[in-house]
Motif scaffolding. Structure first.
Motif, mmCIF file in Angstrom:
data_model
loop_
_atom_site.group_PDB
_atom_site.id
_atom_site.type_symbol
_atom_site.label_atom_id
_atom_site.label_comp_id
_atom_site.label_asym_id
_atom_site.label_seq_id
_atom_site.Cartn_x
_atom_site.Cartn_y
_atom_site.Cartn_z
ATOM 1 N N MET A 144 65.809 26.416 34.663
ATOM 2 C CA MET A 144 66.771 26.381 33.582
ATOM 3 C C MET A 144 66.510 27.571 32.657
ATOM 4 S SD MET A 144 67.656 23.432 30.732
ATOM 5 C CE MET A 144 67.122 22.143 31.760
ATOM 6 N N THR A 145 67.542 28.276 32.315
ATOM 7 C CA THR A 145 67.396 29.449 31.461
ATOM 8 C C THR A 145 67.262 29.023 30.004
ATOM 9 O OG1 THR A 145 69.753 29.713 31.111
ATOM 10 C CG2 THR A 145 68.829 30.776 33.060
ATOM 11 N N ALA A 146 66.779 29.969 29.205
ATOM 12 C CA ALA A 146 66.618 29.683 27.779
ATOM 13 C C ALA A 146 67.964 29.405 27.126
ATOM 14 C CB ALA A 146 65.927 30.852 27.081
ATOM 15 N N GLN A 147 69.024 30.164 27.538
ATOM 16 C CA GLN A 147 70.366 29.965 26.969
ATOM 17 C C GLN A 147 70.872 28.551 27.277
ATOM 18 O OE1 GLN A 147 72.042 31.879 24.912
ATOM 19 N NE2 GLN A 147 73.729 30.440 24.805
ATOM 20 N N ARG A 148 70.660 28.100 28.502
ATOM 21 C CA ARG A 148 71.115 26.755 28.897
ATOM 22 C C ARG A 148 70.394 25.690 28.084
ATOM 23 N NH1 ARG A 148 74.409 23.426 31.214
ATOM 24 N NH2 ARG A 148 73.613 21.947 32.706
ATOM 25 N N LYS A 149 69.074 25.863 27.860
ATOM 26 C CA LYS A 149 68.296 24.909 27.080
ATOM 27 C C LYS A 149 68.777 24.866 25.631
ATOM 28 C CE LYS A 149 63.594 23.336 26.578
ATOM 29 N NZ LYS A 149 62.217 23.547 26.960
ATOM 30 N N ILE A 150 69.058 26.030 25.060
ATOM 31 C CA ILE A 150 69.572 26.087 23.690
ATOM 32 C C ILE A 150 70.928 25.385 23.618
ATOM 33 C CG2 ILE A 150 70.463 27.637 21.900
ATOM 34 C CD1 ILE A 150 68.217 29.594 22.732
ATOM 35 N N SER A 151 71.783 25.646 24.588
ATOM 36 C CA SER A 151 73.097 25.012 24.595
ATOM 37 C C SER A 151 72.983 23.499 24.688
ATOM 38 C CB SER A 151 73.942 25.537 25.750
ATOM 39 O OG SER A 151 74.233 26.890 25.544
ATOM 40 N N LYS A 152 72.035 23.012 25.493
ATOM 41 C CA LYS A 152 71.845 21.570 25.609
ATOM 42 C C LYS A 152 71.371 20.980 24.282
ATOM 43 C CE LYS A 152 69.731 18.054 28.458
ATOM 44 N NZ LYS A 152 68.881 17.750 29.601
ATOM 45 N N THR A 153 70.451 21.673 23.615
ATOM 46 C CA THR A 153 69.951 21.221 22.320
ATOM 47 C C THR A 153 71.081 21.214 21.286
ATOM 48 O OG1 THR A 153 67.768 22.101 22.841
ATOM 49 C CG2 THR A 153 68.238 21.664 20.521
ATOM 50 N N ILE A 154 71.858 22.279 21.251
ATOM 51 C CA ILE A 154 72.972 22.347 20.304
ATOM 52 C C ILE A 154 73.979 21.252 20.606
ATOM 53 C CG2 ILE A 154 74.971 23.741 19.600
ATOM 54 C CD1 ILE A 154 73.136 26.188 19.770
ATOM 55 N N ASN A 155 74.239 21.000 21.869
ATOM 56 C CA ASN A 155 75.174 19.947 22.244
ATOM 57 C C ASN A 155 74.707 18.585 21.732
ATOM 58 O OD1 ASN A 155 77.519 18.945 23.534
ATOM 59 N ND2 ASN A 155 76.241 18.234 25.218
ATOM 60 N N ILE A 156 73.431 18.299 21.868
ATOM 61 C CA ILE A 156 72.887 17.038 21.363
ATOM 62 C C ILE A 156 73.038 16.963 19.848
ATOM 63 C CG2 ILE A 156 70.750 15.715 21.046
ATOM 64 C CD1 ILE A 156 69.939 16.754 23.887
ATOM 65 N N LEU A 157 72.701 18.054 19.164
ATOM 66 C CA LEU A 157 72.843 18.083 17.704
ATOM 67 C C LEU A 157 74.303 17.932 17.275
ATOM 68 C CD1 LEU A 157 70.287 20.894 16.814
ATOM 69 C CD2 LEU A 157 70.039 18.427 16.419
ATOM 70 N N LEU A 158 75.216 18.534 18.039
ATOM 71 C CA LEU A 158 76.640 18.394 17.732
ATOM 72 C C LEU A 158 77.077 16.939 17.864
ATOM 73 C CD1 LEU A 158 78.060 21.579 19.447
ATOM 74 C CD2 LEU A 158 78.237 21.020 17.008
ATOM 75 N N TRP A 159 76.644 16.274 18.931
ATOM 76 C CA TRP A 159 77.010 14.868 19.110
ATOM 77 C C TRP A 159 76.428 13.994 18.000
ATOM 78 C CZ3 TRP A 159 80.994 13.052 21.233
ATOM 79 C CH2 TRP A 159 81.562 13.664 22.350
ATOM 80 N N VAL A 160 75.215 14.299 17.564
ATOM 81 C CA VAL A 160 74.619 13.548 16.452
ATOM 82 C C VAL A 160 75.441 13.762 15.184
ATOM 83 C CG1 VAL A 160 72.601 13.372 14.933
ATOM 84 C CG2 VAL A 160 72.289 13.494 17.414
ATOM 85 N N ALA A 161 75.779 15.013 14.896
ATOM 86 C CA ALA A 161 76.587 15.312 13.705
ATOM 87 C C ALA A 161 77.949 14.624 13.786
ATOM 88 C CB ALA A 161 76.767 16.826 13.552
#
Length: 129
Positions: A1-18
């Motif tokens: 998994m690339t760093a960009q993909r990991k960041i996107s997954k983290t941001i996606n989780i944070l977006l769903w929480v927000a």
């Protein structure tokens, strides 16, 4: 998994929480304003019954619009527009409270405004779902 993909997954989780926080609060407050306004501790409710109904409807629409389009994957761009609407709602709410001498009560509005800005930013291109 690339760093960009990991960041996107983290941001996606944070977006769903927000989005979840915004949806839960807006749906709760909107339903309270429409169905049991006397249970809310806001002094302006007794003074402005028409405003309570209008803001209750807007809160409910914002709460639904911030999650349903992306969750159902139907016209997910509407989530961004719902976030813009919540941003406008929070700005108007802050102006309203400041005009009533209740500036000490706008902290919650600022928090929700920042959440909505984050959602609008994160969902703007539909790249992260």
């Amino acid at each position: 998994m690339t760093a960009q993909r990991k960041i996107s997954k983290t941001i996606n989780i944070l977006l769903w929480v927000a989005q979840g926080v915004l949806a839960i609060i807006l749906l709760w407050v909107g339903s309270m304003k429409l169905f049991k306004p006397e249970g809310l501790p806001f002094p302006w409710i007794k003074e402005n019954p028409e405003l309570v109904i209008i803001t209750g409807i807007v809160d409910l629409l914002g709460g639904l619009g911030i999650v349903l389009p992306v969750a159902l994957r139907i016209r997910s761009g509407l989530t961004v527009w719902a976030a813009y609407g919540i941003i406008a709602l929070m700005i108007v709410a802050m102006i309203f409270h400041i005009s009533r001498g209740e500036a000490q009560n706008i902290g919650v509005n600022i928090f929700f405004l920042l959440l909505a800005v984050f959602v609008a930013w994160g969902r703007r291109s539909g790249s992260v779902v």
